[in-house]
Motif scaffolding. Structure first.
Motif, PDB file in Angstrom:
ATOM      1  N   TRP A   1       0.252   5.845   0.260  1.00  0.00           N
ATOM      2  CA  TRP A   1      -0.728   6.923   0.398  1.00  0.00           C
ATOM      3  C   TRP A   1      -0.050   8.273   0.580  1.00  0.00           C
ATOM      4  O   TRP A   1       1.068   8.380   1.079  1.00  0.00           O
ATOM      5  CB  TRP A   1      -1.649   6.653   1.593  1.00  0.00           C
TER       6      TRP A   1
ATOM      7  N   THR B   1      -4.203   7.304  -2.937  1.00  0.00           N
ATOM      8  CA  THR B   1      -4.020   6.079  -2.149  1.00  0.00           C
ATOM      9  C   THR B   1      -3.894   4.909  -3.114  1.00  0.00           C
ATOM     10  O   THR B   1      -4.473   4.929  -4.211  1.00  0.00           O
ATOM     11  CB  THR B   1      -5.205   5.807  -1.194  1.00  0.00           C
ATOM     12  N   ARG B   2      -3.129   3.903  -2.705  1.00  0.00           N
ATOM     13  CA  ARG B   2      -2.964   2.695  -3.518  1.00  0.00           C
ATOM     14  C   ARG B   2      -3.134   1.461  -2.644  1.00  0.00           C
ATOM     15  O   ARG B   2      -2.484   1.336  -1.607  1.00  0.00           O
ATOM     16  CB  ARG B   2      -1.575   2.647  -4.158  1.00  0.00           C
ATOM     17  N   ASP B   3      -4.012   0.589  -3.051  1.00  0.00           N
ATOM     18  CA  ASP B   3      -4.132  -0.751  -2.480  1.00  0.00           C
ATOM     19  C   ASP B   3      -3.507  -1.675  -3.519  1.00  0.00           C
ATOM     20  O   ASP B   3      -4.177  -2.160  -4.431  1.00  0.00           O
ATOM     21  CB  ASP B   3      -5.602  -1.086  -2.239  1.00  0.00           C
ATOM     22  N   ILE B   4      -2.203  -1.882  -3.391  1.00  0.00           N
ATOM     23  CA  ILE B   4      -1.454  -2.562  -4.443  1.00  0.00           C
ATOM     24  C   ILE B   4      -1.828  -4.037  -4.525  1.00  0.00           C
ATOM     25  O   ILE B   4      -1.870  -4.623  -5.611  1.00  0.00           O
ATOM     26  CB  ILE B   4       0.058  -2.383  -4.201  1.00  0.00           C
TER      27      ILE B   4
ATOM     28  N   LEU C   1       4.441   4.951  -6.383  1.00  0.00           N
ATOM     29  CA  LEU C   1       3.889   5.971  -7.275  1.00  0.00           C
ATOM     30  C   LEU C   1       4.619   7.299  -7.108  1.00  0.00           C
ATOM     31  O   LEU C   1       4.895   7.990  -8.090  1.00  0.00           O
ATOM     32  CB  LEU C   1       2.390   6.144  -7.009  1.00  0.00           C
TER      33      LEU C   1
ATOM     34  N   GLU D   1       0.697  -0.440 -11.721  1.00  0.00           N
ATOM     35  CA  GLU D   1      -0.179  -1.069 -10.737  1.00  0.00           C
ATOM     36  C   GLU D   1       0.099  -2.560 -10.556  1.00  0.00           C
ATOM     37  O   GLU D   1      -0.081  -3.100  -9.471  1.00  0.00           O
ATOM     38  CB  GLU D   1      -1.650  -0.855 -11.111  1.00  0.00           C
TER      39      GLU D   1
ATOM     40  N   ALA E   1      -0.550   5.473 -13.246  1.00  0.00           N
ATOM     41  CA  ALA E   1      -0.890   4.537 -12.174  1.00  0.00           C
ATOM     42  C   ALA E   1      -1.108   3.131 -12.724  1.00  0.00           C
ATOM     43  O   ALA E   1      -0.672   2.143 -12.128  1.00  0.00           O
ATOM     44  CB  ALA E   1      -2.129   5.015 -11.425  1.00  0.00           C
TER      45      ALA E   1
ATOM     46  N   SER F   1       0.846  -1.197   0.000  1.00  0.00           N
ATOM     47  CA  SER F   1       0.000   0.000   0.000  1.00  0.00           C
ATOM     48  C   SER F   1       0.878   1.243   0.000  1.00  0.00           C
ATOM     49  O   SER F   1       2.054   1.193   0.362  1.00  0.00           O
ATOM     50  CB  SER F   1      -0.947   0.019   1.204  1.00  0.00           C
TER      51      SER F   1
ATOM     52  N   LYS G   1      -5.990  -1.616  -6.700  1.00  0.00           N
ATOM     53  CA  LYS G   1      -6.890  -0.459  -6.663  1.00  0.00           C
ATOM     54  C   LYS G   1      -6.114   0.799  -6.295  1.00  0.00           C
ATOM     55  O   LYS G   1      -5.156   0.749  -5.537  1.00  0.00           O
ATOM     56  CB  LYS G   1      -8.013  -0.683  -5.649  1.00  0.00           C
ATOM     57  N   TYR G   2      -6.558   1.923  -6.848  1.00  0.00           N
ATOM     58  CA  TYR G   2      -5.953   3.209  -6.498  1.00  0.00           C
ATOM     59  C   TYR G   2      -7.017   4.299  -6.599  1.00  0.00           C
ATOM     60  O   TYR G   2      -8.049   4.124  -7.247  1.00  0.00           O
ATOM     61  CB  TYR G   2      -4.763   3.530  -7.407  1.00  0.00           C
TER      62      TYR G   2
END
Length: 461
Positions: A128, A143-146, A181, A174, A170, A126, A150-151
C-alpha cells in the motif's frame, strides 16, 4: 524526512504487547526545551536526532537491519537468506506475515508506504501507498491485496490515459507474489512520469527510499568521500577534522600512478575497474559535452579518484594528511581507525538537506569524548537545516539532558522470551536533574545486560 517506522515478525521483533507491530518514531514528544533540535512546519514536529540504546543482542542492530531489509527489497529484491528472517521465537511466525511500513515526509506532504510478506514462502501478501492528511485521514494512492488478486488506485492516479496504463502494469504482476508494484513502477518508466505528472509520487517515494534514506553498518565505510572532490569543501573539512582533536592540520590530494593502484588490488577488483573505465570512455565518446569522466574508489583504508580525459589519459589521485607544523604527508592507511571513522562521519556534517542517516554503532573506534563532540556538533549544524541522524550506541555519555531531549533517547530491551521491545525515554517520568546515564546503567530503563555467573569460583582448600 522519516516520521515513523513499523516492523513485525522480523528477526527479534515479533509483536508488541498489544499484538501490533513494534514502532520507532521521530515525532517530537511533549518536551519543551531544545526546540532547535526539531523540524517544525506548524503541522508536524520531527526530531532531527535519535540515539537507540540496548544491551548486546537486545535488537539494536536488528532495527537497522529491518530498515535496510525494507530498502533492499524495494530497490532490488528479497535478499539472500530472507526465508529464515522471520521471528523464530514463536514457531507459528514461520507461516505468518512480516510487516514493514515507513511514514515519510516529502516536500510538504506525508506518506505511508508498506508491505506484508510471508518470508518463509518468499511471497508478498499486501502492499500500500497512502497520503496522510493533517486531519488524520488517508488518501489511497494504491493498495494491493495480492492473495485475492485485488488492487485499487486512488483518485490522484485516475487521470485519463494514466489509469489505463497503471491497470496494465498492475495486471502484469498481480499473479506474481514476488514483485512489489512500487519497484515495478520504477523500472524503465521515465517516459510515463514525463507524460503524467500525477504519477510522479510513485517515483518520489522510491527516490526518497533509494537516496535520502542512508543506512550504514559498522563493517562498511559510511562515506565514499565524494565530498573531497569539491576543492571548495576541503578547507571546511580540514577545519572540522582539526576541531575533533585528530592531530590532522591539513589535507590535500596528491597524484599516484594508476598502474600502481591497480597492481595492489585483487585481480577481480582491478578487472572490474578496467571494465568501468571502458564504459566511462564509451559514455564520453557518445556525449561531446563531456570533457572528462571520473569515479571514486573507496576501501576500508584507501581512497582514490580516477579521471579520464578524451585522449584516454588516466589521472589518479589519493588523499594525504599533514600533522603538526612540518609539511610531511601521511597516507590514509597510516591514520588511526578513529580518524578514518571521523572522516566517514564528516559527510553527515556537510551533507545537504532532507537526508535521513541511520548509523549502527556510532561510537565504534571513537573515544567517548569524541562521540559526544560529534553529536554536539551535528546538533548545532542540524539546527540550520532539515536533516536527520539516527544512531545505535552504547555510549552512556550521550545520556545527558544538557545535550539531548528525552524524546531523542530510545531503548531496545529483550524480553525473557527473547523478543525485542522498542520504547522511548519519553514514556518515563524523568526529572531534568536526573542523572540519566547512571539510571540507565543501573537498569532503570532496561536495555542493559543482566549477568549471571560465568563459571563458579572455588575457594582455596
Amino acid at each position: 524526512m522519516l516520521i515513523r517506522f513499523n516492523v513485525k515478525n522480523f528477526l527479534s521483533f515479533s509483536k508488541n504487547e498489544s499484538g501490533q507491530s513494534e514502532e520507532f518514531s521521530m515525532l517530537a514528544g511533549k518536551v519543551r526545551n531544545k526546540k532547535e533540535h526539531v523540524y517544525d512546519n506548524n503541522k508536524i514536529k520531527l526530531l532531527k536526532f535519535a540515539a537507540v540504546y540496548g544491551a548486546n543482542a537486545a535488537g539494536k542492530s536488528n532495527l537497522v537491519k529491518a530498515l535496510n531489509f525494507m530498502k533492499y527489497t524495494i530497490l532490488k529484491k528479497l535478499p539472500k537468506g530472507h526465508t529464515e528472517m522471520y521471528c523464530k521465537i514463536d514457531k507459528e511466525n514461520k507461516e505468518k506475515e512480516s510487516y514493514f511500513e515507513l511514514e515519510i515526509m516529502i516536500g510538504k506532504k506525508y506518506y505511508a508506504y508498506g508491505f506484508e510478506v510471508i518470508l518463509s514462502q518468499s511471497r508478498f501478501v499486501s502492499e500500500w501507498l497512502v497520503e496522510l492528511t493533517s486531519d488524520n485521514n488517508e488518501k489511497i494512492i494504491f493498495t494491493r491485496d495480492i492473495v485475492n488478486g485485488k488492487y485499487e488506485f486512488g483518485t490522484i492516479l485516475k487521470e485519463k490515459g494514466l489509469i489505463d496504463k497503471l491497470n496494465v502494469y498492475a495486471e502484469d504482476i498481480e499473479d506474481d507474489g514476488s514483485i512489489l508494484l512500487l519497484s515495478a513502477m520504477n523500472e524503465n518508466k521515465k517516459n510515463l512520469y514525463k507524460q503524467y505528472s500525477n504519477a510522479k509520487i510513485l517515483r518520489e517515494v522510491y527516490i526518497w527510499i533509494a537516496k535520502d534514506l542512508d543506512i550504514n553498518f559498522p563493517n562498511r565505510p559510511i562515506s565514499n568521500y565524494s565530498y573531497m572532490e569539491n576543492k571548495e569543501k576541503m578547507d571546511e573539512v580540514c577545519q572540522i577534522i582539526k576541531a575533533f582533536g585528530t592531530g590532522i592540520t591539513g589535507a590535500q590530494m596528491v597524484d599516484v600512478a594508476p598502474e600502481k593502484v591497480l597492481a595492489d588490488m585483487p585481480r577481480q577488483v582491478s578487472n572490474k575497474i578496467l571494465h568501468d573505465i571502458e564504459n566511462k570512455m564509451s559514455a564520453m565518446n557518445n556525449n561531446k559535452n563531456l570533457k572528462e569522466v571520473g569515479f571514486i574508489m573507496r576501501s576500508e583504508k584507501d581512497f582514490f579518484v580516477l579521471n579520464i580525459d578524451r585522449n584516454g589519459e588516466v589521472k589518479c589521485q589519493t588523499l594525504n594528511f599533514t600533522h603538526g607544523k612540518e609539511n610531511v604527508l601521511f597516507s590514509m592507511s597510516e591514520e588511526s581507525d578513529g580518524t578514518i571513522r571521523m572522516l566517514d562521519l564528516l559527510e553527515i556534517l556537510i551533507a545537504g538537506e532532507n537526508k535521513t542517516y541511520v548509523i549502527d554503532e556510532l561510537d565504534r573506534c571513537l573515544h567517548p569524548s569524541l562521540t559526544y563532540k560529534f553529536v554536539e556538533t551535528y546538533l548545532q549544524i542540524a539546527a540550520q537545516k532539515n536533516i536527520q541522524l539516527i544512531v545505535t550506541t552504547h555510549e552512556s555519555r550521550l545520556l545527558d539532558f544538557d545535550l539531548l531531549r528525552r524524546d531523542e533517547i530510545w531503548f531496545i530491551n529483550k524480553r525473557t522470551t527473547g523478543e525485542s521491545d522498542i520504547y522511548s525515554l519519553e514514556e518515563y517520568n524523568t526529572r531534568f536533574d536526573q542523572k540519566i546515564d547512571k539510571a540507565y546503567l543501573d537498569g532503570r530503563y532496561g536495555g542493559v545486560p543482566i549477568f549471571s555467573t560465568v563459571f563458579p569460583v572455588k575457594g582455596e582448600d
